[in-house]
Design a protein around this motif. Structure first.
Motif, PDB file in Angstrom:
ATOM      1  N   GLY A 152       0.823  -1.197   0.000  1.00  0.00           N
ATOM      2  CA  GLY A 152       0.000   0.000   0.000  1.00  0.00           C
ATOM      3  C   GLY A 152       0.859   1.249   0.000  1.00  0.00           C
ATOM      4  N   ASP A 153       2.167   1.080  -0.203  1.00  0.00           N
ATOM      5  CA  ASP A 153       3.138   2.166  -0.126  1.00  0.00           C
ATOM      6  C   ASP A 153       3.534   2.601  -1.536  1.00  0.00           C
ATOM      7  OD1 ASP A 153       5.243   3.870   0.324  1.00  0.00           O
ATOM      8  OD2 ASP A 153       6.402   2.477   1.564  1.00  0.00           O
ATOM      9  N   ARG A 154       3.156   3.824  -1.900  1.00  0.00           N
ATOM     10  CA  ARG A 154       3.438   4.275  -3.266  1.00  0.00           C
ATOM     11  C   ARG A 154       4.923   4.529  -3.499  1.00  0.00           C
ATOM     12  NH1 ARG A 154       0.792  10.391  -3.335  1.00  0.00           N
ATOM     13  NH2 ARG A 154       1.833  11.175  -1.458  1.00  0.00           N
ATOM     14  N   ASP A 155       5.744   4.596  -2.434  1.00  0.00           N
ATOM     15  CA  ASP A 155       7.183   4.751  -2.633  1.00  0.00           C
ATOM     16  C   ASP A 155       7.742   3.643  -3.519  1.00  0.00           C
ATOM     17  OD1 ASP A 155       7.257   6.989  -1.082  1.00  0.00           O
ATOM     18  OD2 ASP A 155       8.128   6.036   0.685  1.00  0.00           O
ATOM     19  N   LEU A 156       7.114   2.479  -3.457  1.00  0.00           N
ATOM     20  CA  LEU A 156       7.622   1.339  -4.230  1.00  0.00           C
ATOM     21  C   LEU A 156       7.258   1.425  -5.705  1.00  0.00           C
ATOM     22  CD1 LEU A 156       7.151  -1.477  -1.597  1.00  0.00           C
ATOM     23  CD2 LEU A 156       9.298  -0.494  -2.417  1.00  0.00           C
ATOM     24  N   TYR A 211      -1.275  -2.820  -5.902  1.00  0.00           N
ATOM     25  CA  TYR A 211      -1.454  -1.709  -4.955  1.00  0.00           C
ATOM     26  C   TYR A 211      -2.741  -1.901  -4.157  1.00  0.00           C
ATOM     27  CZ  TYR A 211      -1.109   3.251  -3.553  1.00  0.00           C
ATOM     28  OH  TYR A 211      -0.986   4.438  -2.863  1.00  0.00           O
ATOM     29  N   THR A 212      -2.589  -1.887  -2.830  1.00  0.00           N
ATOM     30  CA  THR A 212      -3.702  -2.230  -1.941  1.00  0.00           C
ATOM     31  C   THR A 212      -4.394  -1.025  -1.312  1.00  0.00           C
ATOM     32  OG1 THR A 212      -2.278  -2.386   0.027  1.00  0.00           O
ATOM     33  CG2 THR A 212      -2.496  -4.385  -1.330  1.00  0.00           C
ATOM     34  N   TYR A 235      10.266   7.972 -10.269  1.00  0.00           N
ATOM     35  CA  TYR A 235       9.391   8.201  -9.118  1.00  0.00           C
ATOM     36  C   TYR A 235      10.169   8.589  -7.858  1.00  0.00           C
ATOM     37  CZ  TYR A 235       5.539   8.058  -5.918  1.00  0.00           C
ATOM     38  OH  TYR A 235       4.598   8.431  -4.975  1.00  0.00           O
ATOM     39  N   ALA A 236      11.331   8.013  -7.624  1.00  0.00           N
ATOM     40  CA  ALA A 236      12.090   8.360  -6.416  1.00  0.00           C
ATOM     41  C   ALA A 236      12.486   9.834  -6.431  1.00  0.00           C
ATOM     42  CB  ALA A 236      13.320   7.466  -6.288  1.00  0.00           C
ATOM     43  N   ASP A 237      12.954  10.335  -7.581  1.00  0.00           N
ATOM     44  CA  ASP A 237      13.291  11.763  -7.685  1.00  0.00           C
ATOM     45  C   ASP A 237      12.039  12.623  -7.521  1.00  0.00           C
ATOM     46  OD1 ASP A 237      15.962  11.247  -8.037  1.00  0.00           O
ATOM     47  OD2 ASP A 237      15.951  11.549 -10.212  1.00  0.00           O
ATOM     48  N   PHE A 238      10.952  12.181  -8.094  1.00  0.00           N
ATOM     49  CA  PHE A 238       9.667  12.880  -7.953  1.00  0.00           C
ATOM     50  C   PHE A 238       9.270  12.986  -6.481  1.00  0.00           C
ATOM     51  CE2 PHE A 238       4.987  12.237  -7.681  1.00  0.00           C
ATOM     52  CZ  PHE A 238       4.542  13.399  -8.291  1.00  0.00           C
ATOM     53  N   ALA A 239       9.377  11.869  -5.741  1.00  0.00           N
ATOM     54  CA  ALA A 239       9.005  11.870  -4.325  1.00  0.00           C
ATOM     55  C   ALA A 239       9.942  12.750  -3.510  1.00  0.00           C
ATOM     56  CB  ALA A 239       9.010  10.441  -3.788  1.00  0.00           C
ATOM     57  N   ALA A 240      11.228  12.745  -3.856  1.00  0.00           N
ATOM     58  CA  ALA A 240      12.178  13.592  -3.137  1.00  0.00           C
ATOM     59  C   ALA A 240      11.846  15.072  -3.327  1.00  0.00           C
ATOM     60  CB  ALA A 240      13.595  13.301  -3.608  1.00  0.00           C
TER      61      ALA A 240
END
Length: 309
Positions: free
Chosen positions: A143-147, A161-162, A188-193
């Motif tokens: 359920g973690d969108r970081d992944l 995705y739960t 996505y990681a750069d986006f989240a940062a």
């Protein structure tokens, strides 16, 4: 049946099970077992729906690693239990759930499902390593969108995705990430940062929200490209450059915190699902009787039999 590896974000799933099944569900001695029952039913549903050949329950051996906190002290700080402890931080977990976690591990062992963790790392890092090194298609259940950073259509790595519930699971591929956020999974990681994430205590760059972060990544590919363009004074307004300049110290460390590890040395037991034999079934049903797990263990055993057979 083609091989497919399923990686379970275990804590994400047992928290969901805990809040999804009434806490009146208890063992014969009165211990709550709602999370255990719910977790077993989640496994039965996932195995039946997606038919993996291999399953790993990925574990948080350290849910808030010191090396991440040293870089960004606010990382998951709001989740730390307000108790005086020595050693690693203690995650704020409801007492009725905490007592069930060892039983969940027992249930996974009874089913023959591999459990893998890594010292000083989160389940996300275990998932990142196994997904990256797998030689078969991968489903990551979380359920973690970081992944979402692990989504890779070329290697058939996708997220189950739960977040909308077990009755409304979403298969996240790269097209889905682009439709949701305007960036690819690899970005996505750069986006989240850049954007930050309050649920993880990541502040982001002040004044840079989802749309701005996506626009910058669409134009400059990755964080390094964005900062190079800012240094050159090209491809963005003076206002955006000023925001990035203020956030330079944060951006120097944020990617290390946000990006999941992909190269851990892991001790991975056999992951192949097996048809439960008579001894396994007897042991699993004995565990179910001891803890009052009702039909949940039987449903999990039946799902494994149907898929692994």
């Amino acid at each position: 049946m083609a091989d497919r590896l399923m990686l379970l974000d275990s804590a994400s799933l047992y928290f969901r099970a805990f809040y999804g099944v009434p806490d009146t569900v208890r063992s014969p001695d009165g211990t709550p077992v709602n999370a255990v029952r719910g977790f077993l039913d989640i496994i039965a549903k996932l195995v039946t729906t997606y038919r993996p050949t291999d399953v790993v329950a990925c574990w948080d051996d350290d849910w808030r690693p010191k090396w991440r906190v040293d870089l960004i002290p606010s990382y998951k700080a709001h989740r730390v239990a307000e108790v005086v402890v020595s050693g690693p931080d203690v995650e704020e977990v409801p007492d009725p759930l905490e007592v069930q976690v060892p039983v969940i591990r027992e249930a996974l062992d009874a089913l023959g499902i591999a459990i893998v963790g890594a010292a000083e790392h989160e389940a996300d890092d275990v998932i990142g390593t196994l997904a990256t090194t797998a030689e078969k298609p991968v489903d990551v259940v979380t359920g973690d969108r970081d992944l979402f950073q692990l989504v890779d259509d070329d290697r058939d790595v996708r997220i189950i995705y739960t977040a909308r519930g077990m009755s409304n699971l979403e298969v996240v591929t790269d097209d889905v990430v682009v439709a949701k956020y305007g960036v690819h999974g690899a970005q996505y990681a750069d986006f989240a940062a850049l954007r930050g994430d309050a649920s993880d205590g990541l502040p982001g760059v002040a004044g840079i929200g989802e749309k701005s972060a996506a626009t910058l990544l669409q134009a400059h590919s990755d964080l390094a490209g964005i900062l190079a363009a800012a240094d050159a004074g090209e491809g963005m307004s003076a206002g955006v450059r000023a925001k990035l300049d203020v956030g330079r110290a944060y951006l120097a460390v944020a990617p290390t915190v946000v990006e999941v590890a992909r190269g851990l040395e892991l001790d991975v037991p056999p992951t192949r699902l097996r048809v439960p034999d008579a001894a396994t079934r007897a042991s699993a049903h004995a565990l179910a009787d001891r803890w009052g797990l009702g039909g949940a263990m039987g449903r999990a055993l039946d799902a494994l039999t149907a898929v692994a057979g």
